[in-house]
Scaffold this active site. Structure first.
Site, PDB file in Angstrom:
ATOM      1  N   LYS A  61      29.499  49.381  41.555  1.00  0.00           N
ATOM      2  CA  LYS A  61      28.785  48.912  40.369  1.00  0.00           C
ATOM      3  C   LYS A  61      27.288  48.894  40.648  1.00  0.00           C
ATOM      4  O   LYS A  61      26.484  49.365  39.844  1.00  0.00           O
ATOM      5  CB  LYS A  61      29.256  47.503  39.998  1.00  0.00           C
ATOM      6  N   ARG A  69      37.979  51.449  37.550  1.00  0.00           N
ATOM      7  CA  ARG A  69      38.404  51.355  38.935  1.00  0.00           C
ATOM      8  C   ARG A  69      37.218  51.345  39.901  1.00  0.00           C
ATOM      9  O   ARG A  69      37.237  52.010  40.926  1.00  0.00           O
ATOM     10  CB  ARG A  69      39.297  52.538  39.313  1.00  0.00           C
ATOM     11  N   GLY A  73      36.946  47.223  36.779  1.00  0.00           N
ATOM     12  CA  GLY A  73      37.917  47.469  37.831  1.00  0.00           C
ATOM     13  C   GLY A  73      39.258  47.905  37.256  1.00  0.00           C
ATOM     14  O   GLY A  73      40.170  48.252  37.984  1.00  0.00           O
ATOM     15  N   ASP A  74      39.347  47.890  35.947  1.00  0.00           N
ATOM     16  CA  ASP A  74      40.622  48.229  35.326  1.00  0.00           C
ATOM     17  C   ASP A  74      40.919  49.711  35.446  1.00  0.00           C
ATOM     18  O   ASP A  74      40.058  50.506  35.758  1.00  0.00           O
ATOM     19  CB  ASP A  74      40.568  47.878  33.839  1.00  0.00           C
ATOM     20  N   ASP A  98      30.265  44.370  32.727  1.00  0.00           N
ATOM     21  CA  ASP A  98      31.585  44.189  33.294  1.00  0.00           C
ATOM     22  C   ASP A  98      32.542  44.096  32.099  1.00  0.00           C
ATOM     23  O   ASP A  98      32.102  43.878  30.972  1.00  0.00           O
ATOM     24  CB  ASP A  98      31.561  42.888  34.089  1.00  0.00           C
ATOM     25  N   ASP A 147      30.647  41.100  40.220  1.00  0.00           N
ATOM     26  CA  ASP A 147      29.492  41.643  39.492  1.00  0.00           C
ATOM     27  C   ASP A 147      28.182  41.256  40.135  1.00  0.00           C
ATOM     28  O   ASP A 147      27.114  41.666  39.675  1.00  0.00           O
ATOM     29  CB  ASP A 147      29.500  41.131  38.052  1.00  0.00           C
ATOM     30  N   PHE A 165      48.833  38.075  47.511  1.00  0.00           N
ATOM     31  CA  PHE A 165      48.245  39.306  47.007  1.00  0.00           C
ATOM     32  C   PHE A 165      47.153  39.789  47.949  1.00  0.00           C
ATOM     33  O   PHE A 165      46.392  38.997  48.494  1.00  0.00           O
ATOM     34  CB  PHE A 165      47.624  39.029  45.640  1.00  0.00           C
ATOM     35  N   LYS A 221      55.779  41.288  42.319  1.00  0.00           N
ATOM     36  CA  LYS A 221      55.098  41.774  41.122  1.00  0.00           C
ATOM     37  C   LYS A 221      53.758  42.371  41.540  1.00  0.00           C
ATOM     38  O   LYS A 221      53.150  41.924  42.512  1.00  0.00           O
ATOM     39  CB  LYS A 221      54.944  40.661  40.091  1.00  0.00           C
ATOM     40  N   GLU A 253      48.493  35.079  35.799  1.00  0.00           N
ATOM     41  CA  GLU A 253      49.671  34.330  36.229  1.00  0.00           C
ATOM     42  C   GLU A 253      49.961  33.191  35.276  1.00  0.00           C
ATOM     43  O   GLU A 253      51.114  32.951  34.916  1.00  0.00           O
ATOM     44  CB  GLU A 253      49.446  33.782  37.641  1.00  0.00           C
TER      45      GLU A 253
END
Lengths: 441, 1221
Positions: free
Chosen positions: B907, B901, B799-800, B510, B931, B660, B683, B619
């Site tokens: 995964k 992503r 996930g980025d 990860d 994960d 969110f 945001k 945050e």
């Protein structure tokens, strides 16, 4: 780095208060300057002061290890523990200070920390010797084995050669010709004359004592049913006379009273007898002390007397004199030590006289024992003895062979080493270095 | 824009005016899977298969729930995350790893359904009698222990006999009890099994005793419970469901309870869930408005709580409460769970709803997952061979016995052993145990199985357990795997896969929290199209920003490096356009979040630190940044926030908040400003934000922001876009009514809320974007480099987004500049196929160019390295389709694979992609709940006990503090463990086989009647005393190479990957050696004592001693490091054997009495012994010496180098051997 600085500061402070002479032990401790790039953390180092100077000490110094240090053995862990307070104090505080936190609560923080304590054991850094089979060692070992083995082999071969042995198989020859078709009938019959006379020639001088053995072939004294068919308890003490549960099928007589000694082994006691004479002069055969002393003393009771023995319809072998206790029945004791292999010898007695070379010995054999039923052989053996035991070339030959082989291996290894040397620990032999394609820059 | 994880948090309800039933997706942390897989979502409503949902009788209820706790084997998956639940159930083709279900899942809303009366539990507040009247709920006493004094024996035995090998030995022991077959004495035959069972039982009993003790302490803790209108101290175990409890500051909660009131007038309570999920930051829980003001000491509280059955979902709770005739819904934010601690709240009062074994924390305490190591699987194959040996040996013996009996059939009538009829003249007596030839053969067969039973090494199992225990001990104690920052040691959760660590070929990692610290640091911002990155270069001010409030100085706990230009701009106020933008930007940062500021006392009474507690590190970073720039969030209540703006305290009303969610990928807050305007601050991730931005305004700002975003993410920064707009009052009214309606809706609330949110989040104008640095963990690049050198492929699954992933890839040296990147970024199956084919063609071309690219034994293939970068969208089209194979072929060609992503299920899918197609061992490492699926799928799962809670750790096999510990773990401990275990297994096979063979040779000379020369007690003690300890100690302590060498040359990891320490070839070699050694042991004395007076016991003793000496010397020959322990054990064992033999021979009632003294008194004995040692070990020694010399293994060379350390040469060659990649 900041970390270390603090440690140094603390150590320095300690040093100021510490008299420069910390005592013999302390001075003897070897301090090494530890290399940068060592895989040990900076924190692992122990900061102490020695002779008024701050020293950085590798933690392993306490007891040797990965880093080869030459510390005196006395300095090792075990003894160090017992060092008086003053030194412990220094170590404790300096260790405490280095571990974490700041200032005064350092040791408290350390105590609460889950950081595993350093010890050579837990870090798997116990001092260890790492023998490596270097060519030198290998050659030495081979030569050493060769040098040890060949003399031993020669010695035992000579010893075996020196043993004089007369072996006479008499089972067939002692059966009259008319019974040659029915040897079992001959041996089982009570009417036939079992006496048989044999003449043996002494090949070489036989120094006394000359041991008389009988040798049986193809007789499975190690047969599972046979081996088990005995009662050691009963043999030892009259109190256990009735303990015959393991003795079947020779446990009790038909009316249920116990047989002493019970079991197949005792029942099948060898009953041939030998009488020796040289030039018509009888040779005395000593039957004393042919059994193990330990057996006589502890295994066969002096209060146990044969009872109901060989009384059944089947006679397996020798009868025992029921007035002599088992501990004195040495033939039985010898017989009860069951042989390991189907061909075995049992000591019959000893001739306490020298037998001259070419002497003719006449043996009067009472051929009673039934080996015919199972195709066994009987032999009479007269033999001297040596430190290696009876006549047996095997050990000598084997030792010579192995010794020779080792020398040969030593030579071939030397040759190999000369022809194709390989420097030890040469990294160019590493698999990822061996391939030229592996290098690319 | 990568902040989805960070924003996925249950946030406090803002509007206290609305009766808002807060519904938080049951697994806030897991909403990523929820998004992709409909099955996952629905799983949470389905009764958990491990739980006794359908049981209605209370008595059985209790027992069953305990069972479900204990049956850890099948509850592993469910216990940790429901997403795994869905995953596990989907095992077959029905679910695709990458499948994207219907976007709108009803799973969310269906959880809103009314609780069925039959499935509910009714709790009468403050009336435990009535509550427990109908159903007796479990008391609050917990029992983590497995056994009681009574049940220990049967239960422990039952559990132990799950091992097939034990049953085998039991059957043999039983066979031996039959008189026909009694080979050994009855006692002797049961001894080995009894010993093994005893050792295990003692171990279990000790563990259980410790559990009992801790249970006792736990159960006897005191809590204050309301009894007759007064709070009294009561033991934890006496607490009943329905009772009202009062818990004070810093106390631990004794049971799960619904909050009634707290010391805070708004009914907020802060809890720390460290014990529950490992998250150290505070969570907020709320008491309901209706109960808030009730003081149970003064007035009677009566009410009825109807809640769901106990389940293990710690993030979910649904119930409703009838109080004062009103019906109130309760959600996860109204319940506090056992094990939590109260923080920042003086007291709280609640009613116990789940107690003892039914509390969520207890339901979640499942054991370590059970996996089997590769080595053990292989070992079982060899055990089959050994069984075949055993059977063939028994067959040989029984056939020979048959032949012997047949050939001697006439003589049988005479010889005494059987006494067949003819033996007797009159024929009256019966034969002695003669049951016919066939039966005799059959009995012989069974007897030989009994005699040769230890061919199957029973002791191996127990040795392996002990060795693993020892290895685990050393791994846990390793100071180099201790994490200073989190004060955590290495943890071994699974004890049976230690040796797998030495064979890993693929590492799936990860990114966030694993490679990176998950400590976000605000780095730069683009505000109004202007990039302010000056802070990156400037030094932070010594003191940081501080404000004066009520005579006290408040200072944020952390400061960030501030851009002086921007600070100046903010100080100058909102006069300029840029100033306005900056003002709005930082106001948005300070307001649009769920952070709770806490004031922490410092040593200086006038100074207080502001500690921002929140569940998202992003945050936190943003709020700290805002504070540094003068927008300090000082207070948050449910209705308003107070922000100190440039020294001026301002109050903003929080009118609504849209949390969110992973579909919108943004959050928004609607605030009423002091100047009576109403603003929406939003945001979120750039991908979602640019869709809702009013593109007609400020085109150049949008363009510049986009440009900066790209620049930031190429620097490896995580970016968030901030946008806002003002709400006109009709708009606000419209929104408010819709919001209220949605909030009170009973069904489809989540969906409705989302719609409302989407309605208001539109036509926004961009304020700016922030760049947050996700710092790399210490030592990550070096660790990756080492792993790569060790021939381990490191795949990063994150996930980025792609740019961020690639930049992190560069910074952690995963990607290097000389790599050819193949990027697959497709939106359809066709394009996906094409990209993969292109990639394959490219890789072929590149591979073909250097003609002699030979993989140097497990080391990286040289040539031009390839990197494959694939994103989650493409993976949807690849996983579980025919393209999978193609991707596999391409991916294995590549040095690096980077998946961005990806959803948690994907995964696991990627891990499965490798696992399905190769034999290679896989390792997954991660820290978050996302994960978990990957960790459980991989052969070895490692959890990082970092910031993201304990979900990953709970489901992992090993847990540690930092990614870089992977290097010592694999390269050092893995290498050692594998080498030790592999050797130990082979050695144990050998050790038992040699003994059996010695017995076997003898049997050939006993008319095949299975007599043993070695007496039965020695046979029994052989596996227990004579040879067991050295192998265990060697298995724990021996090291083939030092840590230093292994760390310096990662390539030395190769032997494990190539299975060099344990394979079939070695097995057969060992067996051949065994044959030779056993023959030497048997035949040297056999020939030497042929035709002599030697008796069975004496020669048996010689055999016993020589077997033991040979077996131990054999081991000694292979020991690499001799520490004092090794010496002690090795020589101690031989001495102990001699002592045992002497003792056995000193028992007069045994046939072999005094035999050893007689035989050892002769020179022949000693020469036999010496001869045996040399003859038996010579072939092995010669082979070893020659192979070491002629074709040394890497390990061998490294060992030599270690010893003779010509370091200079080593270092010189090191340069050569590590070509810069």
């Amino acid at each position: 780095m900041e970390y270390c600085d603090r440690q140094v500061r603390i150590a320095r402070r300690k040093c100021c208060h510490q008299p420069p002479n910390l005592g013999k032990r302390k001075r003897r401790a070897a301090f090494v300057v530890w290399e940068e790039g060592d895989d040990l953390d900076l924190q692992e180092a122990i900061w102490t002061c020695k002779n008024g100077q701050i020293q950085r000490r590798h933690p392993s110094i306490r007891s040797g290890g990965e880093i080869e240090t030459k510390i005196e053995k006395r300095e090792k862990e075990g003894k160090k523990r017992k060092i008086p307070k003053k030194k412990d104090l220094v170590e404790m505080t300096s260790k405490g200070a280095m571990s974490s936190g700041g200032g005064d609560d350092a040791s408290a923080a350390r105590r609460n920390s889950k950081k595993p304590q350093y010890s050579r054991f837990t870090q798997q850094e116990l001092p260890a010797c790492k023998p490596i089979l270097t060519p030198g060692w290998v050659i030495t070992i081979f030569i050493f084995v060769g040098i040890i083995f060949i003399p031993i082999g020669l010695a035992s071969l000579f010893a075996s050669e020196r043993v004089v042995e007369i072996v006479d198989q008499y089972d067939k020859d002692c059966v009259p010709n008319k019974y040659s078709e029915d040897m079992v009938g001959f041996i089982q019959s009570s009417e036939t004359n079992k006496t048989c006379s044999r003449t043996l020639t002494v090949p070489k001088l036989m120094k006394s004592p000359v041991y008389v053995y009988y040798q049986l072939d193809n007789f499975y004294q190690n047969h599972r049913r046979y081996v088990k068919s005995r009662s050691d308890k009963q043999l030892r003490s009259s109190a256990y006379e009735k303990d015959t549960s393991t003795c079947s099928p020779e446990a009790t007589t038909a009316d249920g009273s116990p047989i002493v000694p019970c079991g197949l082994i005792a029942w099948s006691l060898f009953n041939d007898t030998y009488g020796f004479s040289v030039n018509d002069k009888a040779l005395e055969v000593s039957k004393k002390n042919i059994a193990w002393k330990s057996d006589q003393d502890y295994k066969f009771g002096s209060d146990v007397f044969p009872k109901n023995f060989q009384n059944g319809s089947l006679i397996g072998g020798a009868k025992l004199n029921s007035s002599i206790p088992l501990s004195e029945q040495e033939d039985l004791i010898v017989w009860m030590r069951t042989a390991a292999l189907p061909t075995f010898r049992k000591l019959y007695g000893r001739i306490e006289e020298d037998l001259e070379a070419n002497e003719k010995i006449t043996v009067e054999i009472q051929n009673n024992y039934n080996t015919y039923a199972f195709g066994g052989n009987k032999r009479l053996v007269l033999s001297t003895t040596s430190w290696i035991g009876g006549k047996n070339d095997f050990l000598g030959v084997a030792y010579l062979l192995v010794g020779g082989l080792c020398l040969f291996l030593a030579i071939s290894f030397i040759l190999m080493y000369v022809i194709k040397p390989r420097p030890l620990g040469d990294p160019s032999f590493l698999s990822w270095n061996r391939n030229p394609a592996g290098h690319f820059n | 824009m990568t902040s989805e994880r960070s924003l996925l948090i249950p946030s406090p309800p803002i509007t206290t005016t609305l009766d808002r039933i807060l519904w938080i997706p049951s697994f806030a942390d897991l909403s990523k899977p929820a998004r992709y897989s409909p099955i996952t979502v629905s799983a949470m409503d389905q009764p958990n298969p491990a739980e006794p949902v359908t049981v209605t009788k209370s008595s059985s209820f209790r027992s069953l729930s305990i069972q479900s706790k204990n049956s850890s084997k099948h509850s592993v998956g469910e216990g940790n995350s429901t997403s795994i639940d869905g995953y596990g159930r989907s095992g077959s083709k029905s679910v695709r790893y990458g499948s994207r279900g219907g976007a709108e899942s009803d799973g969310f809303s269906s959880s809103q359904k009314e609780i069925n009366d039959e499935e509910a539990r009714f709790i009468y507040i403050n009336d435990p009698q009535k509550t427990n009247d109908k159903f007796k709920f479990a008391g609050n006493s917990v029992r983590t222990s497995k056994y009681t004094v009574l049940t220990f024996l049967p239960r422990n035995l039952f559990e132990q006999f799950h091992r097939v090998a034990y049953i085998y030995f039991l059957v043999i022991a039983i066979l031996n009890q039959l008189p026909q077959l009694a080979v050994f004495g009855r006692g002797a035959s049961i001894m080995p099994l009894a010993f093994v069972l005893l050792v295990t039982a003692v171990k279990d009993a000790y563990e259980d005793w410790r559990r009992h003790r801790s249970d006792k302490i736990e159960n006897n803790r005191l809590a204050s419970v309301l009894v007759n209108g007064q709070f009294q101290q009561k033991r934890w175990k006496d607490i009943q469901v329905g009772e009202i409890l009062k818990v004070s500051l810093n106390e631990t909660l004794p049971c799960d309870m619904v909050l009634l009131s707290t010391s805070d007038p708004t009914g907020v309570a802060y809890v720390q869930t460290l014990n529950l999920d490992g998250e150290s930051n505070l969570k907020t829980r709320y008491a309901k408005q209706e109960t808030l003001s009730k003081m149970p000491e003064n007035e009677d509280i009566h009410g009825l709580i109807k809640c769901e059955r106990p389940n293990r979902n710690i993030y979910g709770f649904q119930a409703n409460m009838e109080i004062d005739g009103k019906r109130v819904s309760l959600g996860p934010s109204n319940i506090v769970l056992r094990g939590c601690e109260i923080k920042n709240t003086t007291w709280m009062i609640g009613v116990a709803v789940y107690t003892g074994s039914e509390s969520k924390v207890m339901l979640n305490s499942s054991g370590a997952p059970s996996k089997r190591s590769r080595l053990e699987i292989h070992m079982n194959r060899e055990i089959l061979f050994l069984s075949a040996f055993l059977v063939s040996m028994c067959t040989i013996v029984s056939i020979c016995a048959g032949v012997w009996l047949h050939r001697h059939r006439d003589e049988l009538d005479y010889i005494p052993y059987f006494r067949k009829l003819k033996f007797y003249a009159n024929g009256t007596e019966k034969s002695h145990n003669w049951s016919g030839l066939g039966w005799q053969i059959f009995f012989t067969f069974l007897m030989s199985v009994i005699v040769f039973q230890i061919m199957i090494p029973i002791s191996l199992y127990i040795s392996m357990e002990l060795v693993r225990l020892g290895q685990a001990y050393f791994m846990i104690r390793d100071r180099r795997m201790y994490d200073e920052t989190s004060d955590s040691r290495f943890q071994c959760r699974a004890l049976n896969i230690n040796e797998d660590l030495g064979q890993i070929k693929y590492v799936f990692s990860d990114k966030t929290g694993t490679l990176t610290e998950n400590k976000m640091e605000f780095q730069c911002a683009s505000i109004g199209g202007i990039d302010y990155s000056g802070g990156r270069a400037a030094f932070p001010e010594e003191k940081g920003y501080e404000v004066q409030v009520d005579g006290q100085v408040l200072r944020p706990k952390m400061t960030v490096k501030a851009d002086p230009e921007l600070q100046q701009l903010l100080k100058s106020g909102r006069t300029t356009e840029e100033g306005k933008y900056a003002y709005d930007f930082f106001l948005a940062l300070a307001a649009c979040n769920t952070i709770v500021p806490l004031l922490v006392e410092t040593s200086d009474p006038s100074v207080k630190l502001v500690d921002y507690q929140g569940e998202s590190p992003d945050e936190q970073a943003l709020v700290y940044a805002a504070a540094t720039y003068g927008f300090m969030l000082i207070e948050r209540t449910s209705g308003h926030i107070i922000i100190d703006i440039q020294g001026e305290k301002q109050r903003f009303n929080v009118l609504g908040m849209h949390e969110f969610d992973s579909d919108r990928k943004r959050m928004s807050v609607i605030v009423g400003c002091p100047d009576k305007t109403m603003k929406v601050f939003v945001k979120g991730a750039d991908s979602s934000m640019f869709n809702v931005i009013d593109k007609s305004l400020n085109l150049d700002v949008i363009g510049a922001t986009e440009k900066h975003l790209r620049a930031y993410s190429s620097l490896g920064l995580r970016t968030l876009v901030v946008a806002m707009r003002e709400l006109s009052s009709p708009e606000f009214d419209r929104w408010q009514s819709a919001y209220e309606k949605a909030n009170t809706a009973l069904i489809h609330r989540a969906k409705l809320l989302r719609t409302v949110a989407c309605d208001v989040e539109k036509n926004l104008h961009v304020v700016g974007s922030s760049g947050i640095e996700d710092k790399l963990q210490e030592g990550v690049p070096e660790a990756i480099e080492s792993l790569r050198q060790a021939g381990i492929k490191v795949w990063v699954l994150t996930g980025d987004k792609q740019e961020t992933a690639i930049s992190i890839g560069y910074s952690c040296k995963l990607l290097t500049s000389d790599m050819n990147q193949i990027i697959i970024n497709s939106k359809s199956m066709q394009s996906c196929r094409k990209s993969i084919e292109d990639g394959k063609a490219l890789s072929k071309k590149l591979m073909a160019t250097p003609a002699d690219t030979h993989t140097g034994g497990g080391v990286e293939p040289v040539g031009v390295p390839l990197a494959l970068i694939i994103d989650g969208t493409s993976l949807v089209y690849v996983l579980d389709t025919e393209l999978e194979q193609e991707l596999f072929e391409l991916a294995t060609e590549c040095t690096v694979v980077l998946c961005c992503r990806v959803a948690p299920m994907q995964k696991a899918g990627i891990v499965a992609l490798i696992k399905k197609r190769t034999e290679d061992m896989t390792l997954a490492i991660g820290d978050g709940a996302n994960d978990v699926s990957m960790i459980q799928k991989a052969d070895v799962g490692i959890g990082i006990s970092g910031q993201e809670g304990r979900q990953a750790v709970m489901s992992s096999d090993f847990a540690m503090g930092q990614f870089r510990f992977l290097v010592p773990l694999l390269l050092v401990h893995g290498h050692w463990n594998y080498q030790r275990m592999g050797y130990m297994i082979l050695y144990n096979f050998y050790r038992n086989a040699i003994f059996v063979l010695v017995l076997f040779w003898y049997v050939l000379y006993t008319a095949f009647t299975l007599t043993t020369a070695i007496n039965e007690w020695s046979s029994v003690l052989y596996s227990i005393i004579y040879s067991s300890l050295p192998t265990i100690v060697v298995g724990i302590l021996d090291k083939d190479l030092s840590r230093k060498t292994l760390m310096r040359y990662p390539q030395l990891y190769g032997p494990g990957q190539r299975e060099e320490c344990y394979n079939q070839r070695l097995f057969w070699l060992t067996m051949a050696d065994t044959l030779w050694q056993s023959a030497a042991i048997f035949y040297v004395p056999f020939l030497a004592y042929r035709h002599s007076t030697v008796d069975g016991s004496a020669i048996g003793d010689l055999w016993t001693i020589s077997v033991v000496i040979i077996v131990n010397l054999h081991l000694a020959l292979d020991i690499i490091r001799w520490s004092w322990i090794t010496h002690a054990v090795m020589w101690g064992t031989i001495v102990a054997t001699c002592i045992c033999v002497i003792i056995i021979d000193a028992i007069p009632s045994l046939p072999g009495y005094w035999a050893i003294f007689h035989i050892a008194g002769t020179g022949k004995f000693w020469f036999c012994l010496l001869g045996i040692v040399v003859v038996a070990l010579l072939p092995r020694f010669v082979l070893k010496v020659f192979s070491q010399f002629l074709s040394p293994s890497d390990t061998q060379i490294a060992r030599e180098a270690e010893k003779f350390g010509n370091t200079t040469e080593f270092i010189r060659s090191e340069v050569e051997m590590n070509p810069p990649l």
